[in-house]
Design a protein around this motif. Structure first.
Motif, short mmCIF file in Angstrom:
data_model
loop_
_atom_site.label_atom_id
_atom_site.label_comp_id
_atom_site.label_asym_id
_atom_site.label_seq_id
_atom_site.Cartn_x
_atom_site.Cartn_y
_atom_site.Cartn_z
N THR A 6 0.85 -1.18 0.00
CA THR A 6 0.00 0.00 0.00
C THR A 6 0.89 1.24 0.00
O THR A 6 2.09 1.16 0.28
N ASP A 7 0.30 2.38 -0.30
CA ASP A 7 1.07 3.63 -0.29
C ASP A 7 1.64 3.92 1.09
O ASP A 7 2.77 4.40 1.21
N SER A 12 6.49 4.24 4.53
CA SER A 12 7.21 3.77 5.71
C SER A 12 8.57 3.18 5.32
O SER A 12 9.58 3.45 5.97
N VAL A 13 8.59 2.39 4.26
CA VAL A 13 9.83 1.80 3.77
C VAL A 13 10.79 2.90 3.34
O VAL A 13 11.98 2.88 3.67
N ARG A 16 12.23 4.80 6.51
CA ARG A 16 13.22 4.00 7.24
C ARG A 16 14.50 3.81 6.44
O ARG A 16 15.60 3.94 6.97
N ALA A 17 14.36 3.51 5.15
CA ALA A 17 15.54 3.26 4.31
C ALA A 17 16.42 4.51 4.22
O ALA A 17 17.64 4.43 4.34
N THR A 18 15.80 5.66 4.02
CA THR A 18 16.57 6.91 3.90
C THR A 18 17.24 7.24 5.22
O THR A 18 18.41 7.63 5.25
N LEU A 19 16.54 7.07 6.32
CA LEU A 19 17.13 7.36 7.64
C LEU A 19 18.28 6.41 7.95
O LEU A 19 19.35 6.84 8.41
N VAL A 20 18.11 5.13 7.69
CA VAL A 20 19.17 4.14 7.92
C VAL A 20 20.40 4.47 7.07
O VAL A 20 21.53 4.44 7.55
N ALA A 21 20.17 4.78 5.81
CA ALA A 21 21.29 5.11 4.91
C ALA A 21 22.01 6.36 5.38
O ALA A 21 23.25 6.40 5.40
#
Length: 187
Positions: A6-7, A12-13, A16-21
């Motif tokens: 879903t959007d 959410s993905v 999280r991905a941008t913050l982790v990177a």
């Protein structure tokens, strides 16, 4: 990679991905020189290795290689939790090439102002990345499959050129030192 989500799950993905990177690259930006000294790694060696890795990534992009994922509905939630860290956050958004460049650029930044500009630019790039990823579904629809492949190939070519520059900038000082030692040995 987020097909079938879903959007809200996609957003959410992306978050999280941008913050982790971003956190990962900041850790390496500040601790990279310490790690180099601890393991006895030269910056030039790291530039060469980073150039090879970036070249491989660019070559794959030039060939438009990517693996579409097909998931069952029950796997989507588990997969969403996983892809935000790996492979999307690390190594796609913050891979060996980005880490190598951040470490090398931090070493080359000799003043506080230059270090501040580097950190600011890294933050700016990840902010742009965040917004691009948020709009990616719409961008893919606008570009279409052909446009997406063309963009991937162009970016792959640019990455390959950057990789060659990185490799050469790492090899040049090593070759100069070898030549100096060779000449000194002859004298």
């Amino acid at each position: 990679m987020t097909h079938g989500m879903t959007d809200k799950e996609r957003q959410s993905v992306v978050s999280r991905a941008t913050l982790v990177a971003f956190i990962t690259i900041m850790v390496f930006t500040f601790a990279g020189q310490f790690l180099f000294k601890f393991f006895g790694i030269s910056t030039n060696g790291f530039r060469i290795a980073g150039g090879v890795i970036i070249f491989k990534i660019g070559f794959d992009m030039l060939q438009a290689r990517y693996t579409p994922m097909k998931l069952k509905d029950e796997e989507i939630k588990t997969y969403a939790d996983d892809i935000s860290i790996t492979p999307l956050g690390i190594p796609m958004l913050c891979g060996p090439g980005a880490i190598a460049n951040a470490i090398v650029l931090m070493q080359d930044a000799h003043s506080i102002e230059m270090k501040g500009v580097l950190i600011g630019m890294i933050a700016f790039i990840y902010l742009i990345t965040f917004f691009i990823l948020r709009a990616s579904t719409r961008l893919v629809r606008v570009l279409g499959e052909t446009g997406n492949n063309v963009m991937m190939r162009l970016m792959g070519l640019i990455l390959m050129v950057i990789a060659v520059e990185c490799f050469v900038s790492g090899m040049k000082p090593i070759l100069i030192d070898i030549l100096k030692e060779g000449v000194a040995g002859l004298l």
